[in-house]
Write a protein that holds these residues in place. Sequence first.
Motif: not given
Length: 285
Positions: A57-67, A250-258
């Motif tokens: 996670p960063s300012l450009a990509h708050p949820f990070g990026t995937d593979n 972050w790959m699983t945390t943010f979809p799980g929180l959704a």
Amino acid sequence: MPDLKSRPTTTLSLLLRNRLAVVGLVFIALWTLGALLSGLSPYGASEPGAGDLLAGPSLAHPFGTDNFGRDLLTRVLAGGRISLWTGLIAIAISLLIGVPLGAFAGFVRGRAGGLVMRLMDMLLAFPSLVLAMAIAAALGPGMVSAMVAVGIVGIPEFARIVHGQVLSLRERDFVEAGHAIGLPGSSILIRHIVPNALAPILVRATLGMGYAILTAASLSFIGLGAQPPDPEWGVLISDGRGYIISGEWWMTTFPGLAIATSILGFNLLGDGLRDVLDPRLRTSK
């Protein structure tokens, strides 16, 4: 039983006084708004190369990026559109089939009504997720199969709710008056009994939305629902499960929180509707 048509303002005002129901509405509104605005993202939901691979996670990509370097925030928001539509269509299938079956069985009773309810009992005998998996596997992988499977699994719940309501309401004075003045049974059922059973149906439909989203995500997670690269929440968790050990949380945390917050939203809203629409609960507080 309150009349939903004649007292919409009162129902809404009472609902807004329920703090937990308001929290649920906020969660639902945020995910709905995010799903609607996901197309405005500068990054494509399924287009690789939005950023570095597996960037945190960063300012450009708050949820990070995937593979594949895809922006995870964009994919989660776009996945909300898929998940919400899946829930709505699945609940619509359950309502359109379950409500008429339950109303018919409760009004006519006899062998025909008993046969319908025994069929519903047979469906309820299977664990809901296992039954959904079996139906989706028979129909073939895909989002449509998941919608149909989740919708079919929900039919018995609505049928039983409506069946119980109709059995109770058919003994009321207004039904006897309808028979006395010569109204046909179908008219009494459709115009007078079913509208008075709307409150528990509405509550169950709201609670069922959370279940439909979770079940559809579960089907997608095991490959029976949405297929990659569709950004459905279950697909996103499935994509990220292989990276948990290596630290890309972050790959699983943010979809799980959704998934968790959307289900929580519908459950809180359903509980609030139940409190508002059931006069016994309202007067006891």
